[in-house]
Enzyme design. Structure first.
Site, PDB file in Angstrom:
ATOM      1  N   SER A 191       0.778  -0.955   0.067  1.00 13.00           N
ATOM      2  CA  SER A 191       0.115   0.055   0.011  1.00 13.00           C
ATOM      3  C   SER A 191       0.675   1.470   0.094  1.00 13.00           C
ATOM      4  O   SER A 191       2.139   1.055   0.357  1.00 13.00           O
ATOM      5  CB  SER A 191      -0.715  -0.021   1.203  1.00 13.00           C
ATOM      6  OG  SER A 191      -1.577  -1.070   1.156  1.00 13.00           O
TER       7      SER A 191
ATOM      8  N   ASP B  26       6.470  -3.883  -0.781  1.00 15.45           N
ATOM      9  CA  ASP B  26       5.706  -2.841   0.070  1.00 15.45           C
ATOM     10  C   ASP B  26       6.624  -1.662  -0.079  1.00 15.45           C
ATOM     11  O   ASP B  26       7.650  -1.723   0.114  1.00 15.45           O
ATOM     12  CB  ASP B  26       5.136  -3.320   1.355  1.00 15.45           C
ATOM     13  CG  ASP B  26       3.850  -2.464   1.815  1.00 15.45           C
ATOM     14  OD1 ASP B  26       3.723  -1.517   1.114  1.00 15.45           O
ATOM     15  OD2 ASP B  26       3.250  -3.187   2.488  1.00 15.45           O
TER      16      ASP B  26
ATOM     17  N   GLU C 205      -0.522  -5.548   6.125  1.00 21.54           N
ATOM     18  CA  GLU C 205       0.580  -5.347   5.422  1.00 21.54           C
ATOM     19  C   GLU C 205       1.691  -6.322   6.412  1.00 21.54           C
ATOM     20  O   GLU C 205       2.565  -7.021   5.717  1.00 21.54           O
ATOM     21  CB  GLU C 205       1.394  -3.851   5.623  1.00 21.54           C
ATOM     22  CG  GLU C 205       0.859  -3.031   4.613  1.00 21.54           C
ATOM     23  CD  GLU C 205       1.038  -1.404   4.761  1.00 21.54           C
ATOM     24  OE1 GLU C 205       0.766  -0.699   3.915  1.00 21.54           O
ATOM     25  OE2 GLU C 205       1.452  -1.087   5.870  1.00 21.54           O
TER      26      GLU C 205
ATOM     27  N   LYS D 158      13.588   8.231   3.274  1.00 18.89           N
ATOM     28  CA  LYS D 158      13.053   7.380   4.176  1.00 18.89           C
ATOM     29  C   LYS D 158      14.068   6.664   4.857  1.00 18.89           C
ATOM     30  O   LYS D 158      13.747   5.906   5.927  1.00 18.89           O
ATOM     31  CB  LYS D 158      11.939   6.157   3.589  1.00 18.89           C
ATOM     32  CG  LYS D 158      10.977   6.917   2.675  1.00 18.89           C
ATOM     33  CD  LYS D 158       9.980   7.627   3.380  1.00 18.89           C
ATOM     34  CE  LYS D 158       8.828   8.404   2.507  1.00 18.89           C
ATOM     35  NZ  LYS D 158       7.948   7.398   2.161  1.00 18.89           N
TER      36      LYS D 158
END
Length: 239
Positions: free
Chosen positions: A30, A87, A109, A127
């Site tokens: 997602s 993911d 997830e 990130k």
């Protein structure tokens, strides 16, 4: 920066799809980068470059997108194993531990990541962090009738927790499971993700938190070098 970040996301999404082989059962993640990966997968299926792929989605967002792209889907209960899960993540530390759940999908997830033979995380370079939770809050999914008591319990554990409010509806965010999300900040960040993950999940009324510990096999990092987007692969070394 937004354009460069989009370029990085496209680069890692395309690199991740290159790992997909015919006949795989795929965990489809997602978030914005995972959505780009799903679109790239759909294009390869439509062209015939990939065949006999079945997806297991981690959110209603992914389910809608996969259906739009004619990607065959199965529910989590219908599969015994997942060959590859791909993911995104909100933060990745040097030990490959993650914070996920910015989209309030971390329960599904984590289920999909845990079932996968291989779990690949796709992120842009923004990130990567030295320590989790210094910037991004830790999501904790909780039962609606218990959120205030859980908030107090988390405070006693050293965490400041706020109920996540929706942006385009009145009231709080409601997860795909019908629960609420507390976003937690630990003073000084998270120094022991494994212990904290277990401690939070032991609080009555907590369904799951967004710490992903010892699940990641590879991180694909989108980077910009000399104005061009590229991908760096980081693989976890097992001791």
């Amino acid at each position: 920066m937004a354009d460069l970040q989009t370029q990085m996301k496209h680069a890692v999404a395309d690199a991740a799809v290159e790992q997909i082989k015919d006949g795989m059962v795929l965990g489809l993640g997602s978030g914005s980068t995972a959505a780009l990966m799903i679109r790239a997968l759909g294009a390869k299926l439509a062209s015939g470059e990939l065949k006999n792929i079945v997806g297991v989605t981690t959110s209603f967002q992914g389910e809608v997108l996969a259906a739009e792209l004619n990607i065959p889907l199965l529910s989590l209960n219908a599969v015994d194993r997942i060959d590859l899960a791909i993911d995104g993540a909100d933060e990745v530390d040097p030990s490959f531990q993650l914070i996920k759940g910015g989209g309030a999908c971390h329960v599904q997830e984590k289920l999909v990541a845990a079932m996968a033979d291989r779990f690949v995380v796709v992120v842009d370079s923004t990130k990567l962090v030295d320590r989790l939770n210094l910037d991004f809050l830790l999501p904790v999914e909780v039962l609606p009738g218990a959120w205030r008591q859980i908030q107090k319990t988390l405070a006693a554990m050293g965490g400041s927790a706020e109920l996540r409010m929706a942006q385009r509806k009145a009231g709080p965010v409601v997860t795909d499971q019908g629960n609420l999300v507390l976003d937690v900040k630990l003073e000084g960040g998270i120094t022991d993700p494994a212990s904290l993950e277990k401690a939070i999940n032991n609080v009555p009324g907590v369904l799951e938190n967004g710490l992903f510990v010892n699940l990641t096999d590879e991180v694909l990092v989108g980077e910009i070098s000399d104005g061009v987007a590229g991908v760096r692969s980081l693989e976890r070394r097992l001791s």
